[in-house]
Design a protein around this motif. Structure first.
Motif, PDB file in Angstrom:
ATOM      1  N   LEU A  64      23.569   7.273 101.496  1.00  0.00           N
ATOM      2  CA  LEU A  64      24.896   7.871 101.611  1.00  0.00           C
ATOM      3  C   LEU A  64      25.944   7.154 100.767  1.00  0.00           C
ATOM      4  N   PHE A  65      25.913   5.822 100.728  1.00  0.00           N
ATOM      5  CA  PHE A  65      26.951   5.110  99.950  1.00  0.00           C
ATOM      6  C   PHE A  65      26.890   5.455  98.465  1.00  0.00           C
ATOM      7  N   PRO A  66      25.718   5.397  97.832  1.00  0.00           N
ATOM      8  CA  PRO A  66      25.667   5.812  96.418  1.00  0.00           C
ATOM      9  C   PRO A  66      26.062   7.272  96.224  1.00  0.00           C
ATOM     10  N   LEU A  67      25.725   8.122  97.227  1.00  0.00           N
ATOM     11  CA  LEU A  67      26.097   9.533  97.127  1.00  0.00           C
ATOM     12  C   LEU A  67      27.613   9.678  97.078  1.00  0.00           C
ATOM     13  N   ILE A  68      28.297   8.919  97.939  1.00  0.00           N
ATOM     14  CA  ILE A  68      29.762   8.976  97.950  1.00  0.00           C
ATOM     15  C   ILE A  68      30.317   8.413  96.646  1.00  0.00           C
ATOM     16  N   ALA A  69      29.672   7.360  96.134  1.00  0.00           N
ATOM     17  CA  ALA A  69      30.135   6.795  94.861  1.00  0.00           C
ATOM     18  C   ALA A  69      29.988   7.830  93.741  1.00  0.00           C
ATOM     19  N   LEU A  70      28.878   8.583  93.776  1.00  0.00           N
ATOM     20  CA  LEU A  70      28.687   9.629  92.764  1.00  0.00           C
ATOM     21  C   LEU A  70      29.755  10.700  92.890  1.00  0.00           C
ATOM     22  N   PHE A  71      30.048  11.078  94.136  1.00  0.00           N
ATOM     23  CA  PHE A  71      31.082  12.088  94.358  1.00  0.00           C
ATOM     24  C   PHE A  71      32.430  11.593  93.838  1.00  0.00           C
ATOM     25  N   ALA A  72      32.735  10.310  94.106  1.00  0.00           N
ATOM     26  CA  ALA A  72      34.000   9.748  93.631  1.00  0.00           C
ATOM     27  C   ALA A  72      34.039   9.736  92.107  1.00  0.00           C
ATOM     28  N   SER A  73      32.873   9.420  91.472  1.00  0.00           N
ATOM     29  CA  SER A  73      32.884   9.374  90.009  1.00  0.00           C
ATOM     30  C   SER A  73      33.041  10.781  89.434  1.00  0.00           C
ATOM     31  N   GLN A  74      32.495  11.781  90.155  1.00  0.00           N
ATOM     32  CA  GLN A  74      32.706  13.159  89.704  1.00  0.00           C
ATOM     33  C   GLN A  74      34.200  13.511  89.756  1.00  0.00           C
ATOM     34  N   GLY A  75      34.865  13.091  90.844  1.00  0.00           N
ATOM     35  CA  GLY A  75      36.298  13.314  90.946  1.00  0.00           C
ATOM     36  C   GLY A  75      37.061  12.610  89.838  1.00  0.00           C
ATOM     37  N   PHE A  76      36.616  11.388  89.521  1.00  0.00           N
ATOM     38  CA  PHE A  76      37.268  10.626  88.460  1.00  0.00           C
ATOM     39  C   PHE A  76      37.116  11.334  87.113  1.00  0.00           C
ATOM     40  N   LEU A  77      35.885  11.828  86.830  1.00  0.00           N
ATOM     41  CA  LEU A  77      35.658  12.547  85.573  1.00  0.00           C
ATOM     42  C   LEU A  77      36.523  13.795  85.491  1.00  0.00           C
ATOM     43  N   LEU A  78      36.679  14.452  86.649  1.00  0.00           N
ATOM     44  CA  LEU A  78      37.525  15.637  86.715  1.00  0.00           C
ATOM     45  C   LEU A  78      38.962  15.296  86.334  1.00  0.00           C
ATOM     46  N   ALA A  79      39.450  14.183  86.884  1.00  0.00           N
ATOM     47  CA  ALA A  79      40.819  13.764  86.588  1.00  0.00           C
ATOM     48  C   ALA A  79      40.966  13.451  85.104  1.00  0.00           C
ATOM     49  N   VAL A  80      39.949  12.765  84.528  1.00  0.00           N
ATOM     50  CA  VAL A  80      40.006  12.424  83.103  1.00  0.00           C
ATOM     51  C   VAL A  80      40.034  13.693  82.259  1.00  0.00           C
ATOM     52  N   THR A  81      39.186  14.679  82.641  1.00  0.00           N
ATOM     53  CA  THR A  81      39.174  15.947  81.900  1.00  0.00           C
ATOM     54  C   THR A  81      40.529  16.622  81.952  1.00  0.00           C
ATOM     55  N   THR A  82      41.112  16.648  83.165  1.00  0.00           N
ATOM     56  CA  THR A  82      42.411  17.304  83.306  1.00  0.00           C
ATOM     57  C   THR A  82      43.442  16.635  82.421  1.00  0.00           C
ATOM     58  N   ALA A  83      43.436  15.303  82.404  1.00  0.00           N
ATOM     59  CA  ALA A  83      44.406  14.589  81.576  1.00  0.00           C
ATOM     60  C   ALA A  83      44.159  14.876  80.097  1.00  0.00           C
ATOM     61  N   LEU A  84      42.877  14.944  79.710  1.00  0.00           N
ATOM     62  CA  LEU A  84      42.553  15.229  78.306  1.00  0.00           C
ATOM     63  C   LEU A  84      43.042  16.614  77.904  1.00  0.00           C
ATOM     64  N   VAL A  85      42.795  17.601  78.792  1.00  0.00           N
ATOM     65  CA  VAL A  85      43.248  18.960  78.494  1.00  0.00           C
ATOM     66  C   VAL A  85      44.771  18.984  78.419  1.00  0.00           C
ATOM     67  N   ALA A  86      45.418  18.257  79.318  1.00  0.00           N
ATOM     68  CA  ALA A  86      46.881  18.207  79.325  1.00  0.00           C
ATOM     69  C   ALA A  86      47.400  17.652  78.005  1.00  0.00           C
ATOM     70  N   TYR A  87      46.742  16.606  77.505  1.00  0.00           N
ATOM     71  CA  TYR A  87      47.192  15.991  76.263  1.00  0.00           C
ATOM     72  C   TYR A  87      46.887  16.893  75.070  1.00  0.00           C
ATOM     73  N   ASP A  88      45.671  17.474  75.090  1.00  0.00           N
ATOM     74  CA  ASP A  88      45.218  18.254  73.951  1.00  0.00           C
ATOM     75  C   ASP A  88      46.069  19.502  73.766  1.00  0.00           C
ATOM     76  N   ARG A  89      46.413  20.192  74.885  1.00  0.00           N
ATOM     77  CA  ARG A  89      47.122  21.464  74.763  1.00  0.00           C
ATOM     78  C   ARG A  89      48.593  21.348  75.120  1.00  0.00           C
ATOM     79  N   ASP A  90      49.012  20.116  75.412  1.00  0.00           N
ATOM     80  CA  ASP A  90      50.417  19.880  75.701  1.00  0.00           C
ATOM     81  C   ASP A  90      50.898  20.687  76.917  1.00  0.00           C
ATOM     82  N   TYR A  91      50.146  20.566  78.024  1.00  0.00           N
ATOM     83  CA  TYR A  91      50.548  21.176  79.290  1.00  0.00           C
ATOM     84  C   TYR A  91      50.974  20.041  80.221  1.00  0.00           C
ATOM     85  N   PRO A  92      52.236  19.687  80.249  1.00  0.00           N
ATOM     86  CA  PRO A  92      52.610  18.494  81.029  1.00  0.00           C
ATOM     87  C   PRO A  92      52.305  18.612  82.515  1.00  0.00           C
TER      88      PRO A  92
END
Lengths: 226, 313
Positions: free
Chosen positions: A33-61
């Motif tokens: 369970l602990f590694p599973l939660i860590a994987l879930f957290a890393s998926q959330g982190f990747l999601l946040a990074v993607t959102t920030a990248l899209v925000a920067y790339d297309r200038d959507y503040p």
């Protein structure tokens, strides 16, 4: 337009999309369970990074705000809550035995192909460079469902459910450049409330059937034949 | 002229393979706080083995004596077709990556036959394990190669190298997955930790050592040398396909020299990464090999899928 003609930010978004679907595969294979939660957290982190990248790339503040909310809720608060509950429920040392791990993996690969096949006509409607990631986000949704079907642990079900939500969010960010702010805030708080409710459910399931194995819910206590 | 260069390059490859094995061992000893042997120790071992008189059991058939030569020959041929210092050698036109996998399979077939030839329990056990690993590793390796082939539209190594260099630095998810899958396959195929331990003679864990247990003298030397060449082959393959920068494209002495320095630096780096991984992980149980190699296959498959889904349009 292949990947080589895109800007480095679009390439990074596509790269992270592949890593996100990879984390979904890892979740399917993870027994503890602990590694599973860590994987879930890393998926959330990747999601946040993607959102920030899209925000920067297309200038959507406004996407920066949703990146921050994602980072805070999906990569920190929900994993922290889940972690605390499984320690309180004393299931953090349990190792779940996987039923048919090979078939689950084959089904998962097939689901990725299936989602590609399904999404192909939809992709033509979008003009964004990252629309190829739509198939990947659909695959993340289906893999989250597969995680819920293949497992018996209630905590794993909740993680599968949350990763479905991750897939939908990823689709919104990559294919259309994010949802309106109000919707996004609403969804974020819904997820948070859902997490809290699931916590309450964990303790109820635990106190009524003395286990978090949802297969136990199939049996009625009065007519127990075993 | 070009063919002469092929022979020189292959000879250089074969001659340097023990040095690479020595470098890996040196780094590993250093990481584990042991005093490393000299970098030239593998050469001394080989020379000693070549001088010794081989002992062959009286039940041995011709396969037992022929196998070391066949295994060594396939390793030498593989070394000939993999671009080492320069791409676009004449051999590149003859053989592509699938031929390379075929050479590996041929060598492995005779290695396992030799392991079973004398009918000893260890040899048979090592052979059966080797075949199990091979049957799981080969699909993963081929899938990684197909991912590369689909991106570059060729299975020819030299043309793939050209294509990677021309497209410059592109973040390709398929390549990252294929690289990870290929590294795991390389670890399994060359018998390193966590699949096999090259340094042990503990009966229950060995795979490669079990098959060559009955060999001595020059036969053992050829077998050991072939496995050192195989280790370096995987290193060169990974270094030159995924990080081809610096490889020579024409045959002038200047570019060849630069190509040699580049591949030496890349191999030195890879030869430091491999023992680091070996030091961090423990050896696996035999029944968990399937998980390890299944994961390698999954990585290669994801590489293929992400190429199809994300990279083309």
């Amino acid at each position: 337009m292949g990947i080589a003609q895109q800007t480095i930010y679009e390439q990074a978004v596509l790269f992270i999309a592949a890593v996100v679907v990879f984390t979904s595969f890892l979740m399917l294979a993870q027994k503890r369970l602990f590694p599973l939660i860590a994987l879930f957290a890393s998926q959330g982190f990747l999601l946040a990074v993607t959102t920030a990248l899209v925000a920067y790339d297309r200038d959507y503040p406004h996407l920066y705000a949703s990146a921050l909310i994602t980072l805070f809720i999906k990569a920190m608060v929900i994993p922290w809550l889940l972690r605390r509950w499984i320690i309180q429920l004393d299931v953090h040392r349990e190792v779940e035995s996987l039923l048919y791990p090979t078939y689950v993996m084959m089904a998962a690969s097939a689901l990725v192909l299936f989602s590609y096949y399904i999404v192909l006509p939809i992709e033509r409607l979008s003009t964004l460079a990252s629309r190829n990631a739509l198939a990947v986000s659909f695959a993340v949704v289906l893999l989250g469902m597969l995680l819920m079907i293949a497992r018996r642990q209630a905590v794993t079900h909740v993680i599968g459910f949350m990763s479905i939500e991750n897939g939908l969010f990823f689709a919104a960010v990559t294919a259309t450049g994010g949802m309106p702010m109000v919707v996004e805030l609403g969804v974020a708080f819904d997820v948070l409330v859902a997490a809290v409710l699931f916590g309450v459910f964990f303790f109820h399931i635990r106190s009524s059937i003395d286990s978090l194995d949802v297969d136990e819910l199939n049996r009625l206590h009065e007519v127990d034949t075993r | 002229m070009a063919w002469l260069l092929v022979f020189v390059e292959t000879a250089l490859f074969i001659a340097l393979a023990p040095l690479f094995a020595g470098w890996v061992k040196w780094v590993k000893c250093w990481l584990q706080n042991r005093r490393p042997p000299s970098l030239l120790q593998p050469y001394r071992d080989l020379a000693k083995l070549f001088r010794k008189r081989p002992v062959i059991a009286d039940q041995a058939s011709w396969v037992f004596e022929a196998a070391p030569y066949i295994v060594f020959a396939t390793a030498v041929f593989s070394a000939g077709i993999v671009p080492f210092v320069a791409a676009h050698m004449p051999t590149a036109k003859i053989a592509d990556l699938i031929v390379l996998v075929g050479f590996f399979a041929l060598g492995r077939f005779f290695l396992t036959l030799a392991g079973m030839d004398l009918g000893t329990a260890f040899g048979g056990m090592g052979s059966s394990r080797e075949m199990m690993i091979a049957s799981l590793a080969e699909p993963a390796m081929l899938m990684a190669i197909f991912t590369l082939a689909m991106s570059a539209s060729t299975t020819n190594v030299s043309q793939a190298i050209d294509w990677v260099q021309q497209s410059g630095l592109v973040l390709r998810p398929s390549f990252a997955f294929a690289l990870a899958g290929l590294i795991m396959v390389a670890v399994a195929e060359t018998g390193r930790i966590p699949i096999d331990n090259p340094a042990t003679h503990l009966e229950l864990t060995m795979v490669h050592e079990a098959m060559v247990l009955e060999y001595s003298g020059k036969y053992l030397a050829l077998m050991e040398w072939a496995s050192q060449i195989k280790l370096m082959l995987y290193g060169v393959l990974i270094a030159n396909i995924f990080f081809p920068w610096g490889i020579a494209h024409d045959f002038s002495p200047d570019t060849l020299g630069r190509g040699f320095v580049a591949i030496a630096a890349k191999l030195a780096l890879l030869g430091a990464v491999l023992p680091t991984g070996e030091t961090l992980f423990a050896k696996m149980r035999v029944f968990r090999y399937q998980e390890f190699l299944g994961f390698a296959y999954l990585l290669s498959l994801l590489g293929m899928l992400s190429h199809v889904i994300l990279e083309v349009n």
